[in-house]
Motif scaffolding. Structure first.
Motif, PDB file in Angstrom:
ATOM      1  N   TYR A   1       0.667  -1.062  -0.172  1.00 52.00           N
ATOM      2  CA  TYR A   1       0.049  -0.001   0.073  1.00 52.00           C
ATOM      3  C   TYR A   1       0.825   1.233   0.106  1.00 52.00           C
ATOM      4  CZ  TYR A   1      -4.325  -2.610   0.860  1.00 52.00           C
ATOM      5  OH  TYR A   1      -5.237  -3.421   0.822  1.00 52.00           O
TER       6      TYR A   1
ATOM      7  N   LYS B   1      -5.309  -2.404   5.267  1.00 55.94           N
ATOM      8  CA  LYS B   1      -6.085  -1.402   4.270  1.00 55.94           C
ATOM      9  C   LYS B   1      -6.459  -0.290   5.123  1.00 55.94           C
ATOM     10  CE  LYS B   1      -8.983  -0.723   0.361  1.00 55.94           C
ATOM     11  NZ  LYS B   1      -9.722  -1.222  -0.567  1.00 55.94           N
ATOM     12  N   SER B   2      -7.155  -0.639   6.298  1.00 56.18           N
ATOM     13  CA  SER B   2      -7.670   0.439   6.962  1.00 56.18           C
ATOM     14  C   SER B   2      -6.473   1.200   7.626  1.00 56.18           C
ATOM     15  CB  SER B   2      -8.566  -0.179   8.063  1.00 56.18           C
ATOM     16  OG  SER B   2      -8.037  -1.157   9.125  1.00 56.18           O
TER      17      SER B   2
ATOM     18  N   SER C   1      -5.200   3.671   5.455  1.00 54.97           N
ATOM     19  CA  SER C   1      -5.837   4.791   5.090  1.00 54.97           C
ATOM     20  C   SER C   1      -5.720   5.811   6.324  1.00 54.97           C
ATOM     21  CB  SER C   1      -7.582   4.476   5.226  1.00 54.97           C
ATOM     22  OG  SER C   1      -7.634   3.688   3.739  1.00 54.97           O
TER      23      SER C   1
END
Length: 159
Positions: free
Chosen positions: A55, A145-146, A149
């Motif tokens: 990411y 992913k969280s 973010s």
């Protein structure tokens, strides 16, 4: 006249491609943060670290921040809808600290809890174990992913 139309058409295509490539390059530069990720060396933490690396697009050695993370899982038994089968509810918890590498000051720390995932009820121990393993892998991906973010928002506010 026919050649003139082809030249205009070719010019428009080149112009459109030039515009799209310049915006694509700008979007790629937004997501490059210089972060070093530290996790423990167990299976799911390493898996979590590799997902975070994807990411953040980590490529260079010039790091400005250190991200210390640890993912843990907890399972509890719950009843199914019919009330006859016992299911296992698995939750993941990610503890993280974002540290400025130059000043050693903690920029942000906290934890993220994932939504519980239910595993199937089966009589086979192998099936139960594989089901829980796949659930942990899915929770690891969604947690990465969280966390990405959340960290991206923090770093954008800092810069």
């Amino acid at each position: 006249m026919f050649i003139f139309k082809k030249l205009i058409f070719l010019y428009i295509i080149i112009l459109i491609n030039g515009c799209t490539l310049s915006t694509f390059e700008k979007e790629q530069n937004i997501n490059k943060f210089s972060i070093e990720i530290n996790t423990p060396n167990d299976k799911y933490n390493v898996y979590f670290k590799e997902n975070l690396k994807r990411y953040f697009h980590i490529r260079d050695n010039k790091t400005k921040f250190i991200l210390k993370t640890n993912i843990t899982f907890g399972s509890t038994e719950t009843l199914s809808v019919s009330g006859q089968d016992i299911l296992k509810s698995t939750k993941g918890k990610v503890d993280y600290e974002l540290i400025n590498k130059n000043t050693n000051i903690i920029v942000k720390s906290g934890s993220i809890n994932t939504f519980p995932a239910l595993s199937s009820s089966s009589n086979s121990f192998y099936t139960q174990e594989k089901s829980i393993e796949f659930i942990k892998e899915r929770l690891t991906k969604s947690s990465a992913k969280s966390l990405y973010s959340r960290i991206a928002i923090i770093l954008r506010r800092l810069s």
